[in-house]
Design an enzyme around this catalytic site. Sequence first.
Site, PDB file in Angstrom:
ATOM      1  N   ASP A 188       0.827  -1.206   0.000  1.00 43.71           N
ATOM      2  CA  ASP A 188       0.000   0.000   0.000  1.00 43.71           C
ATOM      3  C   ASP A 188       0.864   1.259   0.000  1.00 43.71           C
ATOM      4  O   ASP A 188       1.741   1.422   0.842  1.00 43.71           O
ATOM      5  CB  ASP A 188      -0.909  -0.012   1.237  1.00 43.71           C
ATOM      6  CG  ASP A 188      -2.106   0.909   1.094  1.00 43.71           C
ATOM      7  OD1 ASP A 188      -1.915   2.066   0.668  1.00 43.71           O
ATOM      8  OD2 ASP A 188      -3.220   0.475   1.423  1.00 43.71           O
TER       9      ASP A 188
ATOM     10  N   SER B  10      -7.425   3.815  -1.137  1.00 40.85           N
ATOM     11  CA  SER B  10      -7.168   2.380  -1.029  1.00 40.85           C
ATOM     12  C   SER B  10      -8.420   1.544  -1.246  1.00 40.85           C
ATOM     13  O   SER B  10      -8.332   0.407  -1.704  1.00 40.85           O
ATOM     14  CB  SER B  10      -6.556   2.052   0.337  1.00 40.85           C
ATOM     15  OG  SER B  10      -5.272   2.601   0.441  1.00 40.85           O
TER      16      SER B  10
ATOM     17  N   HIS C  74       2.168   9.012   4.239  1.00 41.27           N
ATOM     18  CA  HIS C  74       1.279  10.115   4.633  1.00 41.27           C
ATOM     19  C   HIS C  74       1.977  11.050   5.617  1.00 41.27           C
ATOM     20  O   HIS C  74       1.766  12.267   5.583  1.00 41.27           O
ATOM     21  CB  HIS C  74       0.015   9.567   5.291  1.00 41.27           C
ATOM     22  CG  HIS C  74      -1.022   9.082   4.334  1.00 41.27           C
ATOM     23  ND1 HIS C  74      -1.799   9.930   3.589  1.00 41.27           N
ATOM     24  CD2 HIS C  74      -1.418   7.828   3.997  1.00 41.27           C
ATOM     25  CE1 HIS C  74      -2.644   9.229   2.841  1.00 41.27           C
ATOM     26  NE2 HIS C  74      -2.420   7.946   3.065  1.00 41.27           N
TER      27      HIS C  74
ATOM     28  N   HIS D 245      -1.637   2.515  -5.029  1.00 39.42           N
ATOM     29  CA  HIS D 245      -1.312   3.893  -5.390  1.00 39.42           C
ATOM     30  C   HIS D 245       0.040   4.242  -4.783  1.00 39.42           C
ATOM     31  O   HIS D 245       0.591   3.482  -3.979  1.00 39.42           O
ATOM     32  CB  HIS D 245      -2.371   4.871  -4.851  1.00 39.42           C
ATOM     33  CG  HIS D 245      -2.628   4.698  -3.387  1.00 39.42           C
ATOM     34  ND1 HIS D 245      -1.746   5.129  -2.420  1.00 39.42           N
ATOM     35  CD2 HIS D 245      -3.650   4.108  -2.717  1.00 39.42           C
ATOM     36  CE1 HIS D 245      -2.206   4.820  -1.225  1.00 39.42           C
ATOM     37  NE2 HIS D 245      -3.373   4.185  -1.373  1.00 39.42           N
TER      38      HIS D 245
ATOM     39  N   HIS E 295      -2.115  10.871  -1.379  1.00 32.85           N
ATOM     40  CA  HIS E 295      -1.749   9.978  -2.475  1.00 32.85           C
ATOM     41  C   HIS E 295      -1.447  10.787  -3.724  1.00 32.85           C
ATOM     42  O   HIS E 295      -1.753  11.982  -3.802  1.00 32.85           O
ATOM     43  CB  HIS E 295      -2.902   9.021  -2.789  1.00 32.85           C
ATOM     44  CG  HIS E 295      -3.339   8.184  -1.630  1.00 32.85           C
ATOM     45  ND1 HIS E 295      -4.489   7.439  -1.635  1.00 32.85           N
ATOM     46  CD2 HIS E 295      -2.767   7.969  -0.414  1.00 32.85           C
ATOM     47  CE1 HIS E 295      -4.615   6.804  -0.483  1.00 32.85           C
ATOM     48  NE2 HIS E 295      -3.580   7.116   0.281  1.00 32.85           N
TER      49      HIS E 295
END
Length: 453
Positions: A4, A52, A251, A290, A390
């Site tokens: 992820d 996600s 993030h 992503h 993202h």
Amino acid sequence: MISDGFGMTSEAMAREFMRHGNDPTTDWASIMDTMLVGTSRTRSSNSLVTDSGAGATAFSCGSKSYNGGIGITSDKKPCGTVLEAAKAKGYKTGLISTARITHATPAAFAAHVINRDMEDLIALQEIGNNTISHSVDLMFGGGRCQFLPKSHDEGCRSDEVDVWDLAKRAGYTRLASRSTLDSSDPSDISLPVLGLFAHGHMSYEIDRDPKEQPSLTEMTTKALDILDHNSDDGPGFFIMIEGARIDMAGHDNDPATHLRDILQYWETVSAVRKFVDSHPDTTLVSTSDHETGGLTLGIDPMYEWHPEVLAPVKKSAELICSEMKGMASDRLRDHVVNTVLPGYLGIDDAGDGEVMNVLTAASSNSKLCRRMVGQTVSARAHIGWTTGGHTGADVGLYAYGVGASDLRGCYENTQIGAFLAKYLDVKMGSITRSLVNEVTEQRGFSHGSSDNV
């Protein structure tokens, strides 16, 4: 396998970190590099930049969804997943994640809700309290609080439903600690099995106490053994394995934490490859939903970056900020100067600007604090970030085993879902039709903001 938030620059960062520390040659390649077959395009049905939920739904259903949708099409109708179709054909099935097992990526393979934050309903659907019972034979990850009632000391549900107890009544073998996982013999465990090893998300690899929590590699190795032992009476098994916290560190713009979870993911891929080598009728596919953070190596004006800066970092920005938030103001500066910077971040010669940056971070909200601490390390390493969210960048596509060459090229994320269905020889249409009356909205749900979109 889903890494992820893992972009191509993240792979380059991890590769160069390992090469810098261990191999001076320029031709060293990671386990991922040796499996690269192409790239994947990541957009959702309503945005170039996916979340996600939509990203994982593309893999699970082979269909586009909107950001926030879980196992659901863009018109908010449930879509049968490759995991559910595999289960219907006799395969054993599994989900592993270092996030809450009710988080967007694992949820998209076994649940159908219109909003990813409906985790109360997702937990129920994952244990089969819906149209399709027992679609998942094995679940390992975090998020125990989502299975416990609101009144429980560790519960985080909005209702009084005890899903942990419902799982027991539904026949699940329950594992709630590292010791129960370690002591379990794969040949003695009867499916289904539910292992939840953390209250919320599992710890970042940089923070993980190995006495308390298993690693992604350890959960995966145990799961493969269990599923292999229990697959003699069917065609085999399908499992989704997610390195979830790679994304969360992105993030936070926290490079060292991002790196350590990537290296742990590499180790997990290596373990799965060994399984494939001993089971040559098996295929491994790895990609990302992503990219996160818009990571850049080498920021202007100098064309250089310093991987050695990441090596001495000992704690995540998340843990550092949590610790500082609980500290009295008269102790904070001393803590930052004498512990955080030299002890946690490996910065022994901090300038006044770096001290002030971390002190300011400590008085900021949690999200900004984590990002400011992460960027303190990033600046020293000459790493740049364009966002705390993202991006719409393509991501790497990796494959190993039977049919790996069929994925060479640049593919839409939905085409990866189609590949999985073709390889397993399953069709999701009949599952979709059976879900026509599925409950996709959580009663009393209050719309909030996702912790990681």
